[in-house]
Design a protein around this motif. Sequence first.
Motif, PDB file in Angstrom:
ATOM      1  N   VAL A 165       0.834  -1.200   0.000  1.00 49.98           N
ATOM      2  CA  VAL A 165       0.000   0.000   0.000  1.00 49.98           C
ATOM      3  C   VAL A 165       0.864   1.244   0.000  1.00 49.98           C
ATOM      4  CG1 VAL A 165      -1.858  -1.155   1.219  1.00 49.98           C
ATOM      5  CG2 VAL A 165      -0.141   0.101   2.532  1.00 49.98           C
ATOM      6  N   THR A 166       0.278   2.357  -0.420  1.00 50.13           N
ATOM      7  CA  THR A 166       0.966   3.637  -0.401  1.00 50.13           C
ATOM      8  C   THR A 166       0.914   4.227   0.996  1.00 50.13           C
ATOM      9  OG1 THR A 166      -1.055   4.840  -0.923  1.00 50.13           O
ATOM     10  CG2 THR A 166       0.249   4.023  -2.786  1.00 50.13           C
ATOM     11  N   GLN A 167       1.667   5.309   1.192  1.00 51.86           N
ATOM     12  CA  GLN A 167       1.679   5.948   2.506  1.00 51.86           C
ATOM     13  C   GLN A 167       0.289   6.440   2.878  1.00 51.86           C
ATOM     14  OE1 GLN A 167       4.010   6.105   4.765  1.00 51.86           O
ATOM     15  NE2 GLN A 167       2.771   7.316   6.180  1.00 51.86           N
ATOM     16  N   GLY A 168      -0.417   7.043   1.909  1.00 49.36           N
ATOM     17  CA  GLY A 168      -1.761   7.536   2.185  1.00 49.36           C
ATOM     18  C   GLY A 168      -2.712   6.432   2.554  1.00 49.36           C
ATOM     19  N   SER A 169      -2.605   5.281   1.870  1.00 48.45           N
ATOM     20  CA  SER A 169      -3.473   4.148   2.183  1.00 48.45           C
ATOM     21  C   SER A 169      -3.168   3.603   3.558  1.00 48.45           C
ATOM     22  CB  SER A 169      -3.297   3.048   1.127  1.00 48.45           C
ATOM     23  OG  SER A 169      -3.680   3.521  -0.150  1.00 48.45           O
ATOM     24  N   ALA A 170      -1.895   3.565   3.918  1.00 48.07           N
ATOM     25  CA  ALA A 170      -1.505   3.071   5.244  1.00 48.07           C
ATOM     26  C   ALA A 170      -2.087   3.946   6.338  1.00 48.07           C
ATOM     27  CB  ALA A 170       0.024   3.022   5.350  1.00 48.07           C
ATOM     28  N   GLU A 171      -2.083   5.284   6.108  1.00 49.14           N
ATOM     29  CA  GLU A 171      -2.650   6.183   7.106  1.00 49.14           C
ATOM     30  C   GLU A 171      -4.154   5.987   7.218  1.00 49.14           C
ATOM     31  OE1 GLU A 171      -1.426   9.991   5.807  1.00 49.14           O
ATOM     32  OE2 GLU A 171       0.656   9.758   6.471  1.00 49.14           O
ATOM     33  N   ALA A 172      -4.820   5.740   6.066  1.00 49.32           N
ATOM     34  CA  ALA A 172      -6.271   5.538   6.080  1.00 49.32           C
ATOM     35  C   ALA A 172      -6.649   4.254   6.792  1.00 49.32           C
ATOM     36  CB  ALA A 172      -6.807   5.520   4.650  1.00 49.32           C
ATOM     37  N   ALA A 173      -5.725   3.274   6.783  1.00 49.97           N
ATOM     38  CA  ALA A 173      -6.005   1.999   7.429  1.00 49.97           C
ATOM     39  C   ALA A 173      -6.083   2.141   8.939  1.00 49.97           C
ATOM     40  CB  ALA A 173      -4.942   0.974   7.053  1.00 49.97           C
ATOM     41  N   GLY A 174      -5.493   3.211   9.492  1.00 49.83           N
ATOM     42  CA  GLY A 174      -5.637   3.483  10.901  1.00 49.83           C
ATOM     43  C   GLY A 174      -4.490   3.006  11.765  1.00 49.83           C
ATOM     44  N   THR A 175      -4.733   3.032  13.091  1.00 41.77           N
ATOM     45  CA  THR A 175      -3.722   2.727  14.097  1.00 41.77           C
ATOM     46  C   THR A 175      -3.849   1.290  14.568  1.00 41.77           C
ATOM     47  OG1 THR A 175      -3.837   5.029  14.844  1.00 41.77           O
ATOM     48  CG2 THR A 175      -2.839   3.440  16.348  1.00 41.77           C
ATOM     49  N   ARG A 176      -2.694   0.620  14.733  1.00 46.91           N
ATOM     50  CA  ARG A 176      -2.674  -0.756  15.231  1.00 46.91           C
ATOM     51  C   ARG A 176      -2.114  -0.769  16.642  1.00 46.91           C
ATOM     52  NH1 ARG A 176      -0.068  -4.180  10.146  1.00 46.91           N
ATOM     53  NH2 ARG A 176      -1.817  -3.916   8.696  1.00 46.91           N
ATOM     54  N   LEU A 177      -2.901  -1.333  17.563  1.00 44.65           N
ATOM     55  CA  LEU A 177      -2.503  -1.345  18.967  1.00 44.65           C
ATOM     56  C   LEU A 177      -2.510  -2.769  19.511  1.00 44.65           C
ATOM     57  CD1 LEU A 177      -4.568   1.723  20.220  1.00 44.65           C
ATOM     58  CD2 LEU A 177      -2.159   1.674  19.544  1.00 44.65           C
ATOM     59  N   LEU A 178      -1.507  -3.076  20.307  1.00 42.26           N
ATOM     60  CA  LEU A 178      -1.340  -4.387  20.935  1.00 42.26           C
ATOM     61  C   LEU A 178      -1.544  -4.254  22.432  1.00 42.26           C
ATOM     62  CD1 LEU A 178      -0.229  -7.354  21.164  1.00 42.26           C
ATOM     63  CD2 LEU A 178       2.062  -6.321  21.242  1.00 42.26           C
ATOM     64  N   LEU A 179      -2.548  -4.941  22.974  1.00 43.20           N
ATOM     65  CA  LEU A 179      -2.759  -4.929  24.423  1.00 43.20           C
ATOM     66  C   LEU A 179      -1.679  -5.780  25.076  1.00 43.20           C
ATOM     67  CD1 LEU A 179      -6.641  -5.278  24.622  1.00 43.20           C
ATOM     68  CD2 LEU A 179      -5.235  -3.213  24.510  1.00 43.20           C
ATOM     69  N   SER A 180      -0.871  -5.141  25.921  1.00 41.16           N
ATOM     70  CA  SER A 180       0.328  -5.796  26.448  1.00 41.16           C
ATOM     71  C   SER A 180       0.489  -5.537  27.939  1.00 41.16           C
ATOM     72  CB  SER A 180       1.564  -5.272  25.690  1.00 41.16           C
ATOM     73  OG  SER A 180       2.756  -5.774  26.241  1.00 41.16           O
ATOM     74  N   LEU A 181       1.134  -6.484  28.606  1.00 36.21           N
ATOM     75  CA  LEU A 181       1.461  -6.335  30.030  1.00 36.21           C
ATOM     76  C   LEU A 181       2.918  -5.954  30.231  1.00 36.21           C
ATOM     77  CD1 LEU A 181      -0.447  -9.440  31.449  1.00 36.21           C
ATOM     78  CD2 LEU A 181      -1.164  -7.045  31.538  1.00 36.21           C
ATOM     79  N   GLN A 182       3.616  -5.613  29.169  1.00 37.23           N
ATOM     80  CA  GLN A 182       5.017  -5.227  29.282  1.00 37.23           C
ATOM     81  C   GLN A 182       5.168  -3.966  30.125  1.00 37.23           C
ATOM     82  OE1 GLN A 182       6.876  -4.770  25.465  1.00 37.23           O
ATOM     83  NE2 GLN A 182       6.217  -6.770  24.719  1.00 37.23           N
ATOM     84  N   ALA A 183       6.244  -3.895  30.882  1.00 37.14           N
ATOM     85  CA  ALA A 183       6.519  -2.712  31.700  1.00 37.14           C
ATOM     86  C   ALA A 183       6.844  -1.529  30.795  1.00 37.14           C
ATOM     87  CB  ALA A 183       7.687  -2.992  32.642  1.00 37.14           C
ATOM     88  N   GLY A 184       6.419  -0.343  31.213  1.00 36.10           N
ATOM     89  CA  GLY A 184       6.736   0.863  30.467  1.00 36.10           C
ATOM     90  C   GLY A 184       5.852   1.131  29.266  1.00 36.10           C
ATOM     91  N   THR A 185       4.811   0.316  29.078  1.00 42.88           N
ATOM     92  CA  THR A 185       3.904   0.503  27.939  1.00 42.88           C
ATOM     93  C   THR A 185       3.003   1.705  28.195  1.00 42.88           C
ATOM     94  OG1 THR A 185       3.921  -1.860  27.504  1.00 42.88           O
ATOM     95  CG2 THR A 185       2.138  -0.606  26.556  1.00 42.88           C
ATOM     96  N   ARG A 186       2.755   2.510  27.164  1.00 46.77           N
ATOM     97  CA  ARG A 186       1.948   3.721  27.369  1.00 46.77           C
ATOM     98  C   ARG A 186       0.470   3.378  27.528  1.00 46.77           C
ATOM     99  NH1 ARG A 186       0.997   7.171  21.856  1.00 46.77           N
ATOM    100  NH2 ARG A 186       0.785   5.431  20.375  1.00 46.77           N
ATOM    101  N   PRO A 187      -0.257   4.216  28.252  1.00 43.94           N
ATOM    102  CA  PRO A 187      -1.684   3.958  28.487  1.00 43.94           C
ATOM    103  C   PRO A 187      -2.500   4.011  27.191  1.00 43.94           C
ATOM    104  CG  PRO A 187      -0.818   5.550  30.062  1.00 43.94           C
ATOM    105  CD  PRO A 187       0.232   5.370  29.017  1.00 43.94           C
ATOM    106  N   LEU A 188      -3.538   3.206  27.156  1.00 45.50           N
ATOM    107  CA  LEU A 188      -4.399   3.149  25.986  1.00 45.50           C
ATOM    108  C   LEU A 188      -5.006   4.509  25.665  1.00 45.50           C
ATOM    109  CD1 LEU A 188      -6.050   1.616  23.827  1.00 45.50           C
ATOM    110  CD2 LEU A 188      -7.737   1.137  25.608  1.00 45.50           C
ATOM    111  N   ALA A 189      -5.440   5.251  26.691  1.00 45.78           N
ATOM    112  CA  ALA A 189      -6.105   6.534  26.457  1.00 45.78           C
ATOM    113  C   ALA A 189      -5.233   7.493  25.670  1.00 45.78           C
ATOM    114  CB  ALA A 189      -6.515   7.160  27.790  1.00 45.78           C
ATOM    115  N   GLN A 190      -3.934   7.422  25.840  1.00 49.74           N
ATOM    116  CA  GLN A 190      -3.036   8.287  25.087  1.00 49.74           C
ATOM    117  C   GLN A 190      -2.924   7.850  23.636  1.00 49.74           C
ATOM    118  OE1 GLN A 190       0.782   8.493  27.032  1.00 49.74           O
ATOM    119  NE2 GLN A 190      -0.085   9.140  28.991  1.00 49.74           N
ATOM    120  N   ALA A 191      -2.991   6.553  23.402  1.00 53.67           N
ATOM    121  CA  ALA A 191      -2.788   6.018  22.056  1.00 53.67           C
ATOM    122  C   ALA A 191      -3.991   6.219  21.151  1.00 53.67           C
ATOM    123  CB  ALA A 191      -2.445   4.538  22.135  1.00 53.67           C
TER     124      ALA A 191
END
Length: 260
Positions: free
Chosen positions: A175-201
Motif C-alpha cells: 500500500v501507499t503511505q496515504g493508504s496506510a494512514e487511512a487503514a488506521g492505528t494498530r494497537l497491541l494490548l500488552s502487560l510489558q513494563a513501560g507501555t503507554r496507556p491506551l487513552a493516550q494512544a
Amino acid sequence: MTARFHADLALVPGSSVSLPDQTARHVQVLRLQPGDHITLFNGAGEGGGIGEGEFDATIERMGRSEVQVMVGAYTATRREADRAVHLVLGMPANERMDWLIEKATELGAASIQPLMSERSVLRIRGERADKKLAHWRGVAVAACEQCGRNRLPVIHEVMGLGDWLKAQAGQTAGVTQGSAEAAGTRLLLSLQAGTRPLAQAVANTGALTFLSGPEGGLSPAEEAAAIACGFAPVTLGPRVLRAETAPLACLSLLMLASAL
C-alpha cells in the motif's frame, strides 16, 4: 417497542417479501400475528441503495414455515460508531467467545478476527471452525437486533496468529503511505513494563485495530512479531483483565469518549 429482525434481503418500500427461514422462525416464536408491525434491516446498513437505516414492515401472512411481510417506509438511522474499531483476538474458551462477540457487537465493533495463538485453549479447524463461525455470526445478528445496529460486524474466519500477521505484513508492503494512514492505528494490548496507556494512544482519529491474546496472553515471541508488523503496545492499567474483558474495555473507552 417494535420487534426488530435481520432479513438478508433486498428491501424495497411497497414490496411484499417472504422472510428468510431463520427470521421467520423468530417471528413465529414471538407469536406475532398478521397486522403486527415490525422493523427490518438487512445488515449491510443499506436497502436498495438508499443508505444506512431500517424499514417499517407489516406482517401479511403466517404460514406453517413461512412469514410474508409488506415492506413499508425506510428510515435513515445511523447508529454506528464514529470510528471503525477492529478486534483481533485470541479466542477465549467455551461460552466466553459467544459473550465477547455479543457485547463487542453492542459496543460497536466493526469487525472481529478470531485467532489461534501459542497459548490458546480453544483450537478449531475445518468443519468445526465453520460451524463455530456460523454460530458466532448468528450471535452478532441477535445482538444487532437487540441493540439497534443496522450494520452487522464482520466476523472473519479463524486463523493462526502467525498466518494472520504474515497476511497483514504483505498488505502493508503493497500500500501507499496515504493508504496506510487511512487503514488506521494498530494497537497491541500488552502487560510489558513501560507501555503507554491506551487513552493516550487513541487520542487521534481514524480506524483502530486492537490485538489481544487468549487466556495467558500472547507469548513474548508473538508480541515481538506483532510489534514488527506495526502494532504499538499499550496498557489498560495495572490489573490483568480476562481475555474476554480486555477487548471490551477498549471498546467501552472509545464509546464513552464519543458520548462525552
